[in-house]
Design a protein around this motif. Structure first.
Motif, PDB file in Angstrom:
ATOM      1  N   VAL A   1      -2.569   0.614 -17.490  1.00  9.22           N
ATOM      2  CA  VAL A   1      -1.148   0.408 -17.076  1.00  9.22           C
ATOM      3  C   VAL A   1      -0.275   1.568 -17.428  1.00  9.22           C
ATOM      4  O   VAL A   1      -0.524   2.282 -18.374  1.00  9.22           O
TER       5      VAL A   1
ATOM      6  N   SER B   1      -4.575   4.397 -19.347  1.00 11.01           N
ATOM      7  CA  SER B   1      -3.017   3.990 -19.154  1.00 11.01           C
ATOM      8  C   SER B   1      -2.104   5.111 -19.617  1.00 11.01           C
ATOM      9  O   SER B   1      -2.672   6.360 -20.115  1.00 11.01           O
TER      10      SER B   1
ATOM     11  N   ARG C   1      -1.930   1.233 -10.789  1.00 11.36           N
ATOM     12  CA  ARG C   1      -1.571   0.239  -9.958  1.00 11.36           C
ATOM     13  C   ARG C   1      -0.671  -0.653 -10.507  1.00 11.36           C
ATOM     14  O   ARG C   1      -0.620  -1.937 -10.217  1.00 11.36           O
ATOM     15  N   GLN C   2      -0.552  -0.526 -12.279  1.00 15.69           N
ATOM     16  CA  GLN C   2       0.121  -1.464 -12.814  1.00 15.69           C
ATOM     17  C   GLN C   2       1.152  -0.846 -13.515  1.00 15.69           C
ATOM     18  O   GLN C   2       0.781   0.300 -14.383  1.00 15.69           O
TER      19      GLN C   2
ATOM     20  N   GLU D   1      -7.129  -3.175 -17.374  1.00 17.41           N
ATOM     21  CA  GLU D   1      -6.922  -2.288 -16.335  1.00 17.41           C
ATOM     22  C   GLU D   1      -5.821  -1.334 -16.826  1.00 17.41           C
ATOM     23  O   GLU D   1      -4.856  -1.808 -17.676  1.00 17.41           O
TER      24      GLU D   1
ATOM     25  N   THR E   1       5.776  -8.687  -8.800  1.00 14.93           N
ATOM     26  CA  THR E   1       6.998  -8.167  -9.846  1.00 14.93           C
ATOM     27  C   THR E   1       7.390  -9.310 -10.362  1.00 14.93           C
ATOM     28  O   THR E   1       7.347 -10.448  -9.883  1.00 14.93           O
TER      29      THR E   1
ATOM     30  N   LEU F   1      -0.051  -8.626 -15.602  1.00 16.54           N
ATOM     31  CA  LEU F   1      -0.627  -7.364 -15.678  1.00 16.54           C
ATOM     32  C   LEU F   1      -1.996  -7.924 -16.112  1.00 16.54           C
ATOM     33  O   LEU F   1      -2.133  -8.594 -17.234  1.00 16.54           O
ATOM     34  N   ASP F   2      -2.865  -7.113 -15.683  1.00 20.52           N
ATOM     35  CA  ASP F   2      -4.365  -7.063 -16.423  1.00 20.52           C
ATOM     36  C   ASP F   2      -4.462  -5.970 -17.483  1.00 20.52           C
ATOM     37  O   ASP F   2      -4.526  -4.841 -17.121  1.00 20.52           O
TER      38      ASP F   2
ATOM     39  N   ALA G   1       0.664  -2.604  -6.063  1.00 17.52           N
ATOM     40  CA  ALA G   1       1.193  -2.402  -7.263  1.00 17.52           C
ATOM     41  C   ALA G   1       1.734  -3.749  -7.876  1.00 17.52           C
ATOM     42  O   ALA G   1       2.346  -4.464  -7.269  1.00 17.52           O
ATOM     43  N   ARG G   2       1.499  -3.736  -9.533  1.00 18.28           N
ATOM     44  CA  ARG G   2       2.056  -4.786 -10.001  1.00 18.28           C
ATOM     45  C   ARG G   2       2.728  -4.532 -11.077  1.00 18.28           C
ATOM     46  O   ARG G   2       2.665  -3.463 -11.927  1.00 18.28           O
TER      47      ARG G   2
ATOM     48  N   HIS H   1       9.505  -0.529  -8.826  1.00 19.35           N
ATOM     49  CA  HIS H   1       8.465  -1.342  -8.089  1.00 19.35           C
ATOM     50  C   HIS H   1       8.546  -0.828  -6.418  1.00 19.35           C
ATOM     51  O   HIS H   1       7.458  -0.709  -6.072  1.00 19.35           O
TER      52      HIS H   1
END
Length: 267
Positions: free
Chosen positions: A151, A183, A71-72, A149, A124, A145-146, A97-98, A87
């Motif tokens: 990426v 990731s 999701r990132q 989590e 975005t 972004l986190d 999604a980021r 994106h």
């Protein structure tokens, strides 16, 4: 491109992002980029096909990742926007999604607004930074972004412009080290494995124009993925990586595509 270039853009020598734009039929390039692009076409007329194949690989890899729960996305070496952008592909599957885009070319910044039109649920952002400064890339990415989590780190058609002397493998390692388990690393890379003479001539012409071209063998490319779990089919010619996830590029089967692509998961 007509008119005065945006501030900070050097039109005295070619730039890979603007040459890539010219290969794709875009208008965000200058005579110096077209001139060098035509010299590359004289060496290998399939260069525009290679550019489109790289773009299509990015679409398919993003689609695969989004369908597998990612999701990132951190896209370094974004280049000049060409729809659909990353994106748009990701948010088609995962609306929330980021995505953070990152590039060091001022002309990409001038078009950043085109990269920021995403879904209301998602996010975005564009970051002006260079892959050679991974700390700046990560510091900017953290704002959107986190990094606790997973990426997806996308380095599509980028690392062949970064030499071993500039620490290409270390740069990738530093970026990956900041990302958690789950990731992914997404990469394509040009190679001289299939066209050694043409590749040597292209490298020399670009070097004379101030552009580094660090072509790597299959084994050298695979080194970027050491310690990661490669997604099937592993290291592959880009258009043969999960072709079912996208449309074929016209001309992709008319000769060799001198490059590799792969996606791998961080354990």
């Amino acid at each position: 491109m007509t008119g005065q270039p945006p501030a900070g853009i050097d039109t005295s020598r070619p730039h890979p992002a603007r040459m890539y734009d010219w290969y794709l039929g875009g208008k965000d390039n200058y005579p110096v980029d077209e001139e060098m692009g035509r010299q590359m076409l004289a060496l290998d007329p399939r260069v525009p096909v290679m550019a489109r194949v790289n773009r299509a690989f990015m679409h398919r890899a993003t689609r695969w990742l989004a369908r597998h729960g990612v999701r990132q996305f951190l896209d370094v070496g974004t280049g000049i926007p060409t729809e659909p952008n990353l994106h748009q592909v990701a948010q088609e599957t995962v609306p929330d999604a980021r995505v953070v885009y990152c590039d060091n070319d001022p002309i990409v910044l001038a078009h950043a607004a085109a990269l920021l039109r995403g879904t209301p649920e998602g996010a975005t952002e564009y970051l002006a930074a260079d892959v050679r400064d991974p700390d700046a890339v990560l510091d900017g990415a953290r704002k959107i972004l986190d990094l606790d989590e997973p990426v997806a780190l996308s380095l599509v058609a980028l690392l062949h412009f970064v030499s071993d002397e500039d620490g290409a493998h270390d740069l990738v390692g530093r970026l990956l080290a900041a990302l958690p388990s789950g990731s992914h690393l997404v990469m394509t890379h040009a190679t001289a494995d299939f066209t050694p003479e043409e590749s040597r001539a292209a490298t020399e012409k670009l070097r004379a124009a101030g552009v580094t071209l660090a072509l790597r063998s299959r084994e050298e490319f695979a080194r970027f993925f050491e310690g990661l779990d490669l997604v099937e089919p592993g290291v592959e010619v880009p258009h043969l990586w999960h072709p079912e996830l996208g449309e074929p590029v016209a001309g992709q089967d008319d000769g060799v595509i001198p490059g590799y692509g792969a996606v791998a998961r961080k354990p």
